[in-house]
Write an enzyme that holds these catalytic residues in place. Structure first.
Site, PDB file in Angstrom:
ATOM      1  N   SER A 140      -9.452 -37.337 -17.543  1.00 46.06           N
ATOM      2  CA  SER A 140      -9.211 -38.662 -16.963  1.00 46.06           C
ATOM      3  C   SER A 140      -8.021 -38.566 -16.011  1.00 46.06           C
ATOM      4  O   SER A 140      -7.210 -37.626 -16.109  1.00 46.06           O
ATOM      5  CB  SER A 140      -8.896 -39.665 -18.076  1.00 46.06           C
ATOM      6  OG  SER A 140      -8.461 -40.904 -17.558  1.00 46.06           O
ATOM      7  N   TYR A 153      -4.642 -41.814 -26.033  1.00 45.28           N
ATOM      8  CA  TYR A 153      -5.652 -41.352 -25.077  1.00 45.28           C
ATOM      9  C   TYR A 153      -5.029 -40.382 -24.081  1.00 45.28           C
ATOM     10  O   TYR A 153      -5.600 -39.315 -23.798  1.00 45.28           O
ATOM     11  CB  TYR A 153      -6.237 -42.561 -24.365  1.00 45.28           C
ATOM     12  CG  TYR A 153      -7.360 -42.280 -23.406  1.00 45.28           C
ATOM     13  CD1 TYR A 153      -8.616 -41.872 -23.868  1.00 45.28           C
ATOM     14  CD2 TYR A 153      -7.194 -42.461 -22.035  1.00 45.28           C
ATOM     15  CE1 TYR A 153      -9.661 -41.644 -22.990  1.00 45.28           C
ATOM     16  CE2 TYR A 153      -8.234 -42.244 -21.148  1.00 45.28           C
ATOM     17  CZ  TYR A 153      -9.469 -41.834 -21.627  1.00 45.28           C
ATOM     18  OH  TYR A 153     -10.498 -41.605 -20.748  1.00 45.28           O
TER      19      TYR A 153
END
Length: 273
Positions: A140, A153
Site C-alpha cells: 500500500s 496496517y
C-alpha cells in the site's frame, strides 16, 4: 497488453473481491489460467464465472498454515506449476493507536504480513527450482508512509515491503522477479471491512475510498507493471500518487543491493565466523 501472460498460471490470494477479483479478471482476459483463493468459496465461484479461462478455486484462511500448504500443493499440481503468485489478501484498520487493543495489531500483522510471508516461503522452492516466475506483493502507499488511523496496517504493510525488497535481492540471480505494489485509495470494501479499536468490522466506507480508483484500473496498472518488470508499482492518483512517488525506492538502489549479491555478499557473510 502483449501475450506475455497467455497460458501462464497465476495464483491470487484475496481474490473474492476488490483488487484481487479485478486482478483475476484482468489476468484471465490476458489469457492466463487463474487460481483463486480467499475464505468465501461462494464469492470466489462468482469471480470465477467472470473469468473466461480455466480457473481453480482454493478456499482457505490465510492464517491456517496447514490449509495454506495444502493449497500450495494443489496450485502447483493443477497445471504442473505456478508462474505468478499475487499475495493480495489483507485487512485494513480505522482506529487511533491510543484506543486500539493489542489483539487488533496481532490480527492485522498476522493476516497482512506473517501469512503472506508464510505462503511465499512455502512456494519459494517451486519458483527457485524452476528459475523463473513472478512474486507479487500487494502492499500500500501506507506501506511507504505513515497514515493516521492505520498504525497496525502501516506496520504490516511496511514490513511486507521490507520482506519483499530483501527477498528480491536474494533472488536477483535466480530468474525470479519480485514486485511490490503500492495502491492508494481504490474503490473497494477495504474501509467497510477494516477493523476498529476493539477488533470489530467498521461496517461503513468513507468518501476517499468510494471516490478512489476503480479496481479494474488498478488491476491494469499492476499487470502493466509486472509485464514491464517494475520492481515497485505505485497505483494511485493525485496527492496519494505524489506521496508514493516521493517515497519510491530508486532503481539504482535496488541495482546496488542486487550487485552485492552478484558479488558474493551472501556467501561471504555465511562463511564468516
Amino acid at each position: 497488453m502483449t501475450e506475455q501472460f497467455a497460458g501462464k498460471v497465476v495464483w491470487i490470494t484475496g481474490a473474492s473481491s476488490g483488487i484481487g477479483a479485478a486482478l483475476a479478471r484482468a489476468w484471465a482476459d490476458a489469457g492466463a489460467h487463474v487460481v483463486l483463493s480467499g475464505r468465501d468459496e461462494a464469492r470466489l465461484a462468482h469471480v470465477a464465472k467472470d473469468c473466461a479461462t480455466d480457473t481453480l478455486i482454493l478456499p482457505y484462511d490465510v492464517r491456517e498454515e496447514a490449509a495454506m500448504r495444502a493449497a500450495c500443493e494443489q496450485a502447483i499440481g493443477w497445471k504442473q506449476g505456478v508462474d505468478i503468485m499475487a499475495n493480495n489478501a489483507g485487512i485494513s484498520q480505522r482506529s487511533r493507536a491510543t484506543e486500539t487493543a493489542m489483539e487488533v495489531y496481532r490480527n492485522i500483522i498476522d493476516i497482512d504480513l506473517t501469512a503472506q510471508i508464510a505462503a511465499t516461503q512455502a512456494m519459494l522452492p517451486h519458483f527457485t527450482t524452476r528459475g523463473s516466475g513472478h512474486l507479487v506483493f500487494v502492499s500500500s502507499v501506507a506501506g511507504k508512509i505513515g497514515i493516521p488511523l492505520r498504525t497496525a496496517y502501516c506496520a504490516a504493510k511496511h514490513g511486507l515491503v521490507g520482506y519483499a525488497d530483501a527477498l528480491r535481492a536474494e533472488l536477483s540471480q535466480s530468474g525470479v522477479s519480485v514486485h511490490v505494489v503500492c495502491p492508494g485509495s481504490v474503490a473497494t470494501d477495504v474501509s467497510r471491512n477494516a477493523l476498529t479499536a476493539d477488533g470489530s468490522a467498521r461496517g461503513r466506507s468513507d468518501s476517499v475510498i468510494d471516490n478512489g480508483m476503480p479496481p479494474e484500473e488498478a488491476a491494469r496498472r499492476i499487470l502493466d507493471g509486472v509485464e514491464s518488470g517494475e520492481r515497485e508499482i505505485i497505483v494511485a492518483r493525485g496527492g496519494e500518487s505524489s506521496w508514493g512517488e516521493q517515497r519510491r525506492t530508486p532503481d539504482a538502489l535496488f541495482d546496488q543491493v542486487a550487485q552485492m549479491v552478484a558479488n558474493g555478499y551472501m556467501d561471504k557473510i555465511e562463511s564468516e565466523g
